[in-house]
Design an enzyme around this catalytic site. Structure first.
Site, PDB file in Angstrom:
ATOM      1  N   GLU A  84      46.482  48.720  29.296  1.00  0.00           N
ATOM      2  CA  GLU A  84      46.486  48.592  30.215  1.00  0.00           C
ATOM      3  C   GLU A  84      46.321  50.934  30.969  1.00  0.00           C
ATOM      4  O   GLU A  84      47.799  51.014  31.254  1.00  0.00           O
ATOM      5  CB  GLU A  84      47.131  47.742  31.376  1.00  0.00           C
ATOM      6  CG  GLU A  84      47.459  47.950  33.507  1.00  0.00           C
ATOM      7  CD  GLU A  84      48.492  47.235  33.273  1.00  0.00           C
ATOM      8  OE1 GLU A  84      48.339  46.932  34.836  1.00  0.00           O
ATOM      9  OE2 GLU A  84      49.387  47.141  33.157  1.00  0.00           O
ATOM     10  N   GLU A 133      50.940  54.848  31.714  1.00  0.00           N
ATOM     11  CA  GLU A 133      51.399  55.442  33.561  1.00  0.00           C
ATOM     12  C   GLU A 133      51.642  57.264  33.281  1.00  0.00           C
ATOM     13  O   GLU A 133      52.581  57.477  32.944  1.00  0.00           O
ATOM     14  CB  GLU A 133      52.389  54.232  33.901  1.00  0.00           C
ATOM     15  CG  GLU A 133      52.933  54.962  35.115  1.00  0.00           C
ATOM     16  CD  GLU A 133      51.869  54.983  36.080  1.00  0.00           C
ATOM     17  OE1 GLU A 133      51.696  55.706  36.913  1.00  0.00           O
ATOM     18  OE2 GLU A 133      51.243  53.592  36.543  1.00  0.00           O
ATOM     19  N   ASP A 184      43.498  53.727  41.628  1.00  0.00           N
ATOM     20  CA  ASP A 184      43.017  54.609  42.750  1.00  0.00           C
ATOM     21  C   ASP A 184      42.056  54.865  42.673  1.00  0.00           C
ATOM     22  O   ASP A 184      40.939  55.265  42.074  1.00  0.00           O
ATOM     23  CB  ASP A 184      43.401  56.239  42.643  1.00  0.00           C
ATOM     24  CG  ASP A 184      43.847  56.816  43.781  1.00  0.00           C
ATOM     25  OD1 ASP A 184      42.960  57.049  44.512  1.00  0.00           O
ATOM     26  OD2 ASP A 184      45.144  57.558  44.159  1.00  0.00           O
ATOM     27  N   LYS A 242      36.674  59.880  47.992  1.00  0.00           N
ATOM     28  CA  LYS A 242      35.861  61.207  48.380  1.00  0.00           C
ATOM     29  C   LYS A 242      34.964  61.266  47.457  1.00  0.00           C
ATOM     30  O   LYS A 242      35.422  61.683  46.019  1.00  0.00           O
ATOM     31  CB  LYS A 242      36.472  62.659  48.833  1.00  0.00           C
ATOM     32  CG  LYS A 242      37.420  62.537  50.088  1.00  0.00           C
ATOM     33  CD  LYS A 242      38.553  63.384  50.528  1.00  0.00           C
ATOM     34  CE  LYS A 242      38.777  63.368  51.541  1.00  0.00           C
ATOM     35  NZ  LYS A 242      40.121  64.099  51.895  1.00  0.00           N
ATOM     36  N   ASP A 274      41.305  45.251  45.082  1.00  0.00           N
ATOM     37  CA  ASP A 274      40.935  44.964  46.045  1.00  0.00           C
ATOM     38  C   ASP A 274      39.888  45.622  47.318  1.00  0.00           C
ATOM     39  O   ASP A 274      39.474  45.512  48.155  1.00  0.00           O
ATOM     40  CB  ASP A 274      42.874  44.788  47.165  1.00  0.00           C
ATOM     41  CG  ASP A 274      42.421  46.829  47.780  1.00  0.00           C
ATOM     42  OD1 ASP A 274      43.145  47.343  46.675  1.00  0.00           O
ATOM     43  OD2 ASP A 274      43.118  47.165  48.403  1.00  0.00           O
ATOM     44  N   THR A 330      49.298  41.631  39.622  1.00  0.00           N
ATOM     45  CA  THR A 330      50.319  43.030  40.261  1.00  0.00           C
ATOM     46  C   THR A 330      51.413  42.587  41.100  1.00  0.00           C
ATOM     47  O   THR A 330      50.761  42.525  41.536  1.00  0.00           O
ATOM     48  CB  THR A 330      49.349  44.240  39.496  1.00  0.00           C
ATOM     49  OG1 THR A 330      48.203  44.237  41.505  1.00  0.00           O
ATOM     50  CG2 THR A 330      48.293  43.978  38.644  1.00  0.00           C
ATOM     51  N   GLU A 331      51.691  43.765  41.703  1.00  0.00           N
ATOM     52  CA  GLU A 331      52.745  44.216  42.651  1.00  0.00           C
ATOM     53  C   GLU A 331      51.333  44.756  43.994  1.00  0.00           C
ATOM     54  O   GLU A 331      51.588  42.995  44.978  1.00  0.00           O
ATOM     55  CB  GLU A 331      53.281  45.114  42.943  1.00  0.00           C
ATOM     56  CG  GLU A 331      54.376  45.249  41.268  1.00  0.00           C
ATOM     57  CD  GLU A 331      53.806  45.850  39.932  1.00  0.00           C
ATOM     58  OE1 GLU A 331      54.734  45.821  38.996  1.00  0.00           O
ATOM     59  OE2 GLU A 331      52.617  45.811  40.037  1.00  0.00           O
ATOM     60  N   TYR A 332      50.013  44.983  43.519  1.00  0.00           N
ATOM     61  CA  TYR A 332      49.290  45.572  44.900  1.00  0.00           C
ATOM     62  C   TYR A 332      48.254  44.144  45.046  1.00  0.00           C
ATOM     63  O   TYR A 332      48.838  44.509  45.730  1.00  0.00           O
ATOM     64  CB  TYR A 332      48.424  46.817  44.041  1.00  0.00           C
ATOM     65  CG  TYR A 332      48.699  47.972  44.473  1.00  0.00           C
ATOM     66  CD1 TYR A 332      49.000  48.277  45.641  1.00  0.00           C
ATOM     67  CD2 TYR A 332      48.826  48.711  43.149  1.00  0.00           C
ATOM     68  CE1 TYR A 332      49.914  49.648  46.014  1.00  0.00           C
ATOM     69  CE2 TYR A 332      50.282  49.685  43.362  1.00  0.00           C
ATOM     70  CZ  TYR A 332      49.816  50.487  44.859  1.00  0.00           C
ATOM     71  OH  TYR A 332      50.599  51.708  45.047  1.00  0.00           O
ATOM     72  N   GLU A 333      48.960  43.056  43.728  1.00  0.00           N
ATOM     73  CA  GLU A 333      47.665  42.562  44.233  1.00  0.00           C
ATOM     74  C   GLU A 333      48.017  40.859  44.699  1.00  0.00           C
ATOM     75  O   GLU A 333      47.588  40.500  45.740  1.00  0.00           O
ATOM     76  CB  GLU A 333      47.440  41.621  42.691  1.00  0.00           C
ATOM     77  CG  GLU A 333      46.559  40.174  42.625  1.00  0.00           C
ATOM     78  CD  GLU A 333      45.928  39.773  41.406  1.00  0.00           C
ATOM     79  OE1 GLU A 333      45.206  38.970  41.089  1.00  0.00           O
ATOM     80  OE2 GLU A 333      45.854  40.842  40.534  1.00  0.00           O
TER      81      GLU A 333
END
Length: 213
Positions: free
Chosen positions: A44, A69, A118, A122, A154, A191-194
């Site tokens: 991952e 990470e 991320d 831009k 997302d 995931t946490e963001y999900e």
């Protein structure tokens, strides 16, 4: 994005080298020795706080997982989860994913996961997106022939960009969902963001692609 400094992180990482490998460049080509088996290796890229990689390892004991990470203050949270889970089939690397080929031999990895990367919206930052062609070259270098990328986000703009990037690169589309949590897909691990974004009603986009023969 800002991350809080954790003065204890360096020592905690050093104390738990069973999980967070301190010298991954010396393990290139030897990951099955590190895990003690010949099971497939899934990585991952951008593992964040580690919920996904540790839960996947729990759910799939015959697959070896490596979470990558860059930020020490973030990976230490993933390390806490790995230590608490006490499972042998997960490792962590506190390294820059741009140097993947320094840590893995050609064909050593079976699958790449990209979760809530991320978006770098831009245009001048396009090369930083983890689905940019430069990164697709990098994944191809370490993946088995016909290796796969599984991607979740997302961010609709990033998802559309990524589908185009995959297509232009020649990757084969295996699966796509524009609303994962209202689809028939089974076995999704969030995931946490999900969890955060889906709780607010945002759709989650997901796709699976593989490299051609």
């Amino acid at each position: 994005m800002r991350f809080r400094n954790k003065p204890w992180a360096t020592d905690f990482i050093a104390e738990n080298s069973f999980y967070c490998i301190p010298d991954p460049e010396n393990q290139k080509g030897k990951w099955n020795e590190i895990f003690g088996n010949n099971n497939p290796i899934h990585i991952e890229v951008g593992t964040g706080k580690g919920t996904f990689v540790t839960e996947m390892a729990k759910a799939n004991p015959t697959i070896n997982y490596i979470g990558i990470e860059l930020f020490e203050s973030v990976i230490v949270k993933a390390l806490e989860k790995a230590v608490a889970a006490d499972i042998p089939n997960v490792k962590l690397l506190n390294v820059n994913a741009q140097k993947l080929a320094d840590y893995f031999e050609a064909g050593e990895v079976d699958r790449v996961y990209l979760n809530f990367s991320d978006p770098w919206p831009k245009t001048r930052h396009e090369k930083r997106r983890l689905t940019y062609k430069g990164f697709l070259d990098l994944y191809k270098e370490v993946l088995v022939p016909q290796g796969e990328i599984h991607f979740k986000t997302d961010n609709r703009g990033l998802f559309e960009y990524s589908l185009t990037s995959f297509s232009e690169y020649g990757l084969l589309l295996k699966y796509v969902s524009l609303d994962l949590h209202n689809s028939e897909f089974e076995g999704n691990i969030m995931t946490e963001y999900e969890e955060k974004f889906s709780s607010k009603g945002f759709p989650i986009y997901r796709c699976e692609v593989k490299y051609p023969e």
